[in-house]
Design a protein around this motif. Structure first.
Motif, PDB file in Angstrom:
ATOM      1  N   ARG A 176       0.555  -1.019  -0.283  1.00 30.42           N
ATOM      2  CA  ARG A 176      -0.192  -0.041   0.217  1.00 30.42           C
ATOM      3  C   ARG A 176       0.777   1.385  -0.047  1.00 30.42           C
ATOM      4  O   ARG A 176       1.685   1.449   1.173  1.00 30.42           O
ATOM      5  N   HIS A 177       0.807   2.002  -0.748  1.00 29.14           N
ATOM      6  CA  HIS A 177       1.722   3.459  -1.395  1.00 29.14           C
ATOM      7  C   HIS A 177       0.428   4.405  -0.039  1.00 29.14           C
ATOM      8  O   HIS A 177      -0.399   5.128  -0.551  1.00 29.14           O
ATOM      9  N   VAL A 178       1.751   5.586   0.386  1.00 28.33           N
ATOM     10  CA  VAL A 178       0.997   6.010   0.910  1.00 28.33           C
ATOM     11  C   VAL A 178       2.348   7.608   1.060  1.00 28.33           C
ATOM     12  O   VAL A 178       3.458   7.255   0.675  1.00 28.33           O
ATOM     13  N   MET A 179       1.889   8.927   0.972  1.00 26.74           N
ATOM     14  CA  MET A 179       2.642   9.771   0.797  1.00 26.74           C
ATOM     15  C   MET A 179       2.002  10.714   1.719  1.00 26.74           C
ATOM     16  O   MET A 179       1.483  11.301   1.994  1.00 26.74           O
ATOM     17  N   SER A 180       3.258  11.747   2.485  1.00 26.74           N
ATOM     18  CA  SER A 180       3.265  12.036   4.277  1.00 26.74           C
ATOM     19  C   SER A 180       3.445  13.847   3.127  1.00 26.74           C
ATOM     20  O   SER A 180       4.165  13.538   2.184  1.00 26.74           O
ATOM     21  N   VAL A 181       2.266  14.181   3.528  1.00 28.77           N
ATOM     22  CA  VAL A 181       2.715  15.600   3.109  1.00 28.77           C
ATOM     23  C   VAL A 181       2.650  16.419   4.390  1.00 28.77           C
ATOM     24  O   VAL A 181       2.069  16.971   5.375  1.00 28.77           O
ATOM     25  N   GLY A 182       4.366  16.614   4.402  1.00 25.15           N
ATOM     26  CA  GLY A 182       5.330  17.649   5.620  1.00 25.15           C
ATOM     27  C   GLY A 182       5.710  19.087   4.621  1.00 25.15           C
ATOM     28  O   GLY A 182       6.358  19.620   5.438  1.00 25.15           O
ATOM     29  N   TRP A 183       4.845  20.004   3.718  1.00 27.97           N
ATOM     30  CA  TRP A 183       5.258  20.741   2.836  1.00 27.97           C
ATOM     31  C   TRP A 183       3.554  22.044   2.841  1.00 27.97           C
ATOM     32  O   TRP A 183       2.728  20.981   2.891  1.00 27.97           O
ATOM     33  N   ASP A 184       3.889  23.209   3.049  1.00 24.27           N
ATOM     34  CA  ASP A 184       2.791  24.009   2.309  1.00 24.27           C
ATOM     35  C   ASP A 184       2.716  24.569   1.500  1.00 24.27           C
ATOM     36  O   ASP A 184       1.856  25.541   1.284  1.00 24.27           O
ATOM     37  N   GLU A 185       3.992  24.264   1.025  1.00 25.10           N
ATOM     38  CA  GLU A 185       3.690  24.602  -0.953  1.00 25.10           C
ATOM     39  C   GLU A 185       4.336  23.482  -1.661  1.00 25.10           C
ATOM     40  O   GLU A 185       5.007  22.446  -1.159  1.00 25.10           O
ATOM     41  N   TYR A 186       3.663  23.474  -2.430  1.00 29.57           N
ATOM     42  CA  TYR A 186       4.503  22.149  -3.777  1.00 29.57           C
ATOM     43  C   TYR A 186       6.117  21.984  -3.713  1.00 29.57           C
ATOM     44  O   TYR A 186       6.433  20.916  -4.685  1.00 29.57           O
ATOM     45  N   ALA A 316      -2.312  19.177  -1.769  1.00 28.67           N
ATOM     46  CA  ALA A 316      -2.482  19.071  -0.139  1.00 28.67           C
ATOM     47  C   ALA A 316      -1.531  20.279   0.314  1.00 28.67           C
ATOM     48  O   ALA A 316      -1.867  20.434   1.591  1.00 28.67           O
ATOM     49  N   CYS A 317      -0.696  20.366  -0.228  1.00 27.65           N
ATOM     50  CA  CYS A 317      -0.222  21.312   0.548  1.00 27.65           C
ATOM     51  C   CYS A 317      -0.473  22.839   1.021  1.00 27.65           C
ATOM     52  O   CYS A 317       0.583  23.767   1.702  1.00 27.65           O
ATOM     53  N   ALA A 318      -1.758  22.807   0.573  1.00 29.66           N
ATOM     54  CA  ALA A 318      -2.296  24.501   0.046  1.00 29.66           C
ATOM     55  C   ALA A 318      -3.208  24.007   1.080  1.00 29.66           C
ATOM     56  O   ALA A 318      -3.814  25.280   1.364  1.00 29.66           O
ATOM     57  N   SER A 319      -3.808  22.613   1.770  1.00 28.03           N
ATOM     58  CA  SER A 319      -4.092  22.450   2.803  1.00 28.03           C
ATOM     59  C   SER A 319      -4.683  22.754   4.262  1.00 28.03           C
ATOM     60  O   SER A 319      -5.159  23.059   4.770  1.00 28.03           O
ATOM     61  N   ALA A 320      -3.412  23.920   4.002  1.00 27.71           N
ATOM     62  CA  ALA A 320      -2.908  24.479   5.457  1.00 27.71           C
ATOM     63  C   ALA A 320      -3.122  23.354   6.502  1.00 27.71           C
ATOM     64  O   ALA A 320      -3.513  23.643   8.008  1.00 27.71           O
TER      65      ALA A 320
END
Length: 373
Positions: A176-186, A316-320
């Motif tokens: 199962r592949h996941v990507m963690s979102v750890g940034w506030d911009e692309y 996702a990065c722009a989702s605050a």
């Protein structure tokens, strides 16, 4: 602790089922199970049991069990098709005869027993054992030939131990592949990639920018669901899947009507839609649910990578911080790893209801196909 069998999703919340469901468990939530109960879509189950281990304060653990037969052609829901894919030398007709109908327990994504927060170690083990036994009882009452937990994460140590002790055969399946979102911009995401990966991603996006493709972020609703289904059917056809356009459209209409937030990333060209990916949300997890493409209209442009990877990560990065994980599921391992996914190992746990069939199954599969429980 007693085990109750529930047949209707509306009866789950009075027991506190929603309190067992985490952000990783969208497809065992009452919001999703209401869709499972509708006679729509290509993966419709013939019967179901929602099994709840109930204590003085309500549900302390839960497990879903869905019954499938030959009318469904998805290997995640059909033990005979899954086993046949492992070893082509096995007799498909014999597998279908011996293993169908089958019960899929724990859901077809992140298969697990739902456990209440704070449940003690001994009580956890007891709950898992009781619910696995109840799922086997449901399989027996349904005259099922087999029962399987199709996507058990390697970290599910308690469940894996119980299934091994209960005589299940552990078999490999895709991670199962996941990507963690750890940034506030692309740009932060791009900077996290290795240089070769970053160059590939930038080139793909530049090809879109240099083309006549336009992109949008939408919500799937009655105005666009037919296009979503049309494009999804093209992808299903490419991979020789049997879902019809009507099945997909009625399924997507049911999803659009459910209280599950969705987001649709789209690409248009020459006045028509040429690609889309549908994502569903629970908490801070955004699930990549289905992709669609008009291959002729896309004409070799990387519209899939734009709508499946760049746009969701940018969104996702722009989702605050409201989106913390992109769930990419199984398959296409290289494409996902090249874009920074983490691959989480998982296994299928399978048990034939006939001991004789189980012995033949174990003997028929090569030793390399099994894993340590």
């Amino acid at each position: 602790m007693t085990v109750e069998t529930i047949k209707n999703w509306r009866e789950l919340n009075p027991l506190g089922w929603s309190g067992l469901v985490t952000d990783e468990d969208l497809f065992t939530s009452p919001e999703w199970l209401r869709i499972e109960e509708e006679p729509v879509g290509p993966w419709h189950s013939k019967d179901r049991a929602y099994l709840a281990a109930v204590g003085p304060r309500g549900a302390e653990a839960g497990l879903i069990a869905l019954l499938f037969d030959e009318s469904v052609t998805e290997p995640l829901c059909r033990t005979d098709l899954y086993v046949a894919g492992l070893d082509p030398a096995l007799d498909q007709d014999a597998l279908s005869r011996d293993l169908l109908p089958c019960v899929m327990a724990g859901g077809w994504f992140n298969s697990r027993v739902l456990l209440a927060p704070g449940l003690s170690g001994g009580a956890r083990r007891q709950a898992v054992e009781s619910l696995v036994a109840a799922a086997e009882d449901f399989a027996a009452d349904s005259s099922a030939g087999s029962i399987a937990f199709s996507c058990v994460g390697a970290q599910q140590h308690e469940l894996r131990s119980v299934l091994t002790d209960a005589g299940y055969l552990a078999l490999p399946t895709g991670p199962r592949h996941v990507m963690s979102v750890g940034w506030d911009e692309y740009a932060g995401y791009l900077g996290s990639l290795r240089s070769r990966q970053r160059l590939r991603v930038r080139k793909e996006h530049q090809r879109i920018l240099d083309s006549d493709v336009s992109t949008r972020v939408e919500r799937m609703d009655g105005s666009n669901v037919a296009d979503v289904a049309r494009l999804a059917r093209a992808v299903e056809g490419k991979y020789e899947m049997d879902a019809t356009s009507d099945q997909l459209e009625e399924w997507f209409r049911a999803i659009a009507a459910a209280p599950i937030p969705n987001v649709l990333f789209t690409a248009d060209r020459k006045g028509a839609r040429c690609a889309s990916t549908l994502w569903l949300s629970r908490g801070r997890h955004l699930y990549g649910f289905h992709s669609g493409a008009d291959y002729e209209l896309s004409d070799g442009l990387p519209t899939y990578f734009e709508t499946a990877y760049r746009m969701p990560m940018d969104y996702a990065c722009a989702s605050a911080g409201s989106i913390g994980v992109l769930e990419y599921g199984v398959d296409s391992d290289r494409a996902k790893l090249n874009r920074g996914s983490t691959a989480l190992d998982q296994y299928v746990y399978l048990k034939a209801t006939s001991p004789e069939v189980q012995r033949r199954l174990e003997a028929g599969l090569t030793r390399s196909s099994t894993v340590t429980g």
